[in-house]
Design a protein around this motif. Structure first.
Motif, short mmCIF file in Angstrom:
data_model
loop_
_atom_site.label_atom_id
_atom_site.label_comp_id
_atom_site.label_asym_id
_atom_site.label_seq_id
_atom_site.Cartn_x
_atom_site.Cartn_y
_atom_site.Cartn_z
N ILE A 50 5.28 -12.30 10.50
CA ILE A 50 6.54 -11.94 9.85
C ILE A 50 6.58 -12.56 8.46
N ALA A 51 6.76 -11.72 7.45
CA ALA A 51 6.87 -12.14 6.06
C ALA A 51 7.63 -11.07 5.31
N ARG A 52 7.93 -11.34 4.02
CA ARG A 52 8.78 -10.41 3.27
C ARG A 52 8.04 -9.16 2.81
N ASP A 53 6.79 -9.30 2.41
CA ASP A 53 6.08 -8.24 1.71
C ASP A 53 5.18 -7.45 2.66
N PRO A 54 5.45 -6.17 2.88
CA PRO A 54 4.61 -5.38 3.79
C PRO A 54 3.14 -5.33 3.34
N ARG A 55 2.90 -5.28 2.03
CA ARG A 55 1.51 -5.25 1.55
C ARG A 55 0.79 -6.55 1.87
N HIS A 56 1.49 -7.64 1.75
CA HIS A 56 0.94 -8.95 2.12
C HIS A 56 0.59 -8.96 3.60
N LEU A 57 1.46 -8.44 4.42
CA LEU A 57 1.21 -8.39 5.86
C LEU A 57 0.01 -7.50 6.18
N ASP A 58 -0.11 -6.39 5.46
CA ASP A 58 -1.27 -5.51 5.68
C ASP A 58 -2.57 -6.24 5.38
N SER A 59 -2.57 -7.04 4.33
CA SER A 59 -3.77 -7.80 3.96
C SER A 59 -4.12 -8.82 5.03
N LEU A 60 -3.12 -9.51 5.56
CA LEU A 60 -3.36 -10.52 6.59
C LEU A 60 -3.86 -9.89 7.88
N THR A 61 -3.23 -8.81 8.30
CA THR A 61 -3.66 -8.17 9.55
C THR A 61 -5.06 -7.59 9.40
N ALA A 62 -5.41 -7.09 8.21
CA ALA A 62 -6.77 -6.58 7.98
C ALA A 62 -7.79 -7.71 8.05
N GLU A 63 -7.44 -8.86 7.50
CA GLU A 63 -8.37 -10.00 7.56
C GLU A 63 -8.57 -10.46 9.00
N LEU A 64 -7.50 -10.51 9.77
CA LEU A 64 -7.63 -10.89 11.18
C LEU A 64 -8.43 -9.85 11.96
N ALA A 65 -8.25 -8.59 11.61
CA ALA A 65 -9.00 -7.53 12.30
C ALA A 65 -10.49 -7.69 12.10
N ARG A 66 -10.90 -8.18 10.92
CA ARG A 66 -12.32 -8.40 10.67
C ARG A 66 -12.89 -9.49 11.59
N ASP A 67 -12.00 -10.36 12.09
CA ASP A 67 -12.40 -11.39 13.05
C ASP A 67 -12.22 -10.94 14.49
N GLY A 68 -11.86 -9.67 14.66
CA GLY A 68 -11.66 -9.15 16.01
C GLY A 68 -10.31 -9.49 16.61
N ILE A 69 -9.36 -9.89 15.76
CA ILE A 69 -8.02 -10.28 16.24
C ILE A 69 -7.05 -9.16 15.90
N LYS A 70 -6.37 -8.67 16.92
CA LYS A 70 -5.38 -7.61 16.72
C LYS A 70 -4.01 -8.25 16.47
N ALA A 71 -3.48 -8.00 15.29
CA ALA A 71 -2.16 -8.53 14.94
C ALA A 71 -1.35 -7.43 14.29
N ARG A 72 -0.03 -7.56 14.37
CA ARG A 72 0.85 -6.60 13.71
C ARG A 72 1.80 -7.34 12.80
N GLY A 73 2.09 -6.72 11.66
CA GLY A 73 3.03 -7.30 10.73
C GLY A 73 4.40 -6.67 10.85
N PHE A 74 5.42 -7.50 10.64
CA PHE A 74 6.81 -7.04 10.69
C PHE A 74 7.51 -7.63 9.46
N ALA A 75 7.94 -6.78 8.56
CA ALA A 75 8.55 -7.25 7.32
C ALA A 75 9.98 -7.72 7.55
N ALA A 76 10.28 -8.92 7.06
CA ALA A 76 11.63 -9.47 7.15
C ALA A 76 11.75 -10.62 6.17
N ASP A 77 12.95 -10.86 5.71
CA ASP A 77 13.26 -11.98 4.82
C ASP A 77 14.12 -12.95 5.61
N VAL A 78 13.74 -14.22 5.67
CA VAL A 78 14.53 -15.18 6.45
C VAL A 78 15.93 -15.36 5.89
#
Length: 221
Positions: free
Chosen positions: A31-59
């Motif tokens: 969970i973070a504010r920027d959807p593009r930032h979340l896409d980058s993080l989930t893509a990096e985890l995917a390269r390690d074989g980790i399935k993650a999903r991003g959810f955009a939100a501002d605390v």
């Protein structure tokens, strides 16, 4: 399978804790504010074989935060572990004599309204599971007020009080609330405060469920 939800997902500690909890068998919600930032993080985890999903939100937007956590629990599985570790904004860190009442609105929303919203969103699922962990990560000003960073000193102290009350109130329900204090900067070369070392420490706190406040390294006098 249960979910590890990270509020304040970033490329350092965020990725390290996501990897550590995913390795233990949890699904990962970032969970973070920027959807593009979340896409980058989930893509990096995917390269390690980790399935993650991003959810955009501002605390600072409690409706978006509540919606993101509910969506994560619905789509990935019940949230068993919640980590609250967003990075404070630079404008929270004015000197105390330059801090007016209005300057505290955002820091207190960030460190009090945000955590309260997040906890209330995940508690029903944890109660249904019969277990849960709430992890709060703060800097040194949470326990040693620093007049150079008045906003975070005041707001982190309030967050600490809230988390401590949760620790006492939820222990009988097998829900463990704990705080990790990181006294200095998080650096890749730090023995105790590298992202990987902190991720392991947070996982150990989750597993061992021993006490409320923990420190990543001993405090200097």
């Amino acid at each position: 399978m249960t979910t590890f939800a990270l509020i304040g997902a970033g490329p350092g500690l965020g990725l390290a804790t996501a990897r550590r909890f995913a390795t233990a068998g949890h699904t990962v919600a970032l969970i973070a504010r920027d959807p593009r930032h979340l896409d980058s993080l989930t893509a990096e985890l995917a390269r390690d074989g980790i399935k993650a999903r991003g959810f955009a939100a501002d605390v600072l937007d409690t409706e978006s935060l509540d919606a993101a956590l509910n969506a994560a629990g619905t789509s990935l599985g019940p949230i068993e572990i919640l980590q609250y570790s967003p990075v404070p904004r630079a404008d929270f860190m004015k000197p105390v004599l330059d801090t007016g009442a209005d300057d505290l609105d955002a820091p207190l929303a960030f460190s009090v309204r945000g955590p309260v919203t997040a906890v209330n969103a995940v508690l029903p699922g944890m109660r249904e599971l019969g277990r849960g962990t709430l992890l709060f990560v703060n800097g040194l000003s949470a326990v040693r007020p620093n007049p150079k960073v008045a906003g975070t000193s005041i707001a982190f102290a309030a967050e600490s009080a809230y988390a401590r009350m949760l620790h006492d109130a939820l222990a009988p329900k097998n829900i463990h609330a704990a705080q990790l204090i990181v006294p200095g900067a998080i650096r890749p070369d730090a023995e105790h405060s590298s992202p990987e070392a902190l991720a392991q420490r947070l996982y150990d706190i989750h597993r061992e469920r021993d006490g409320f406040r923990h420190y990543s390294e001993p405090l200097a006098d």
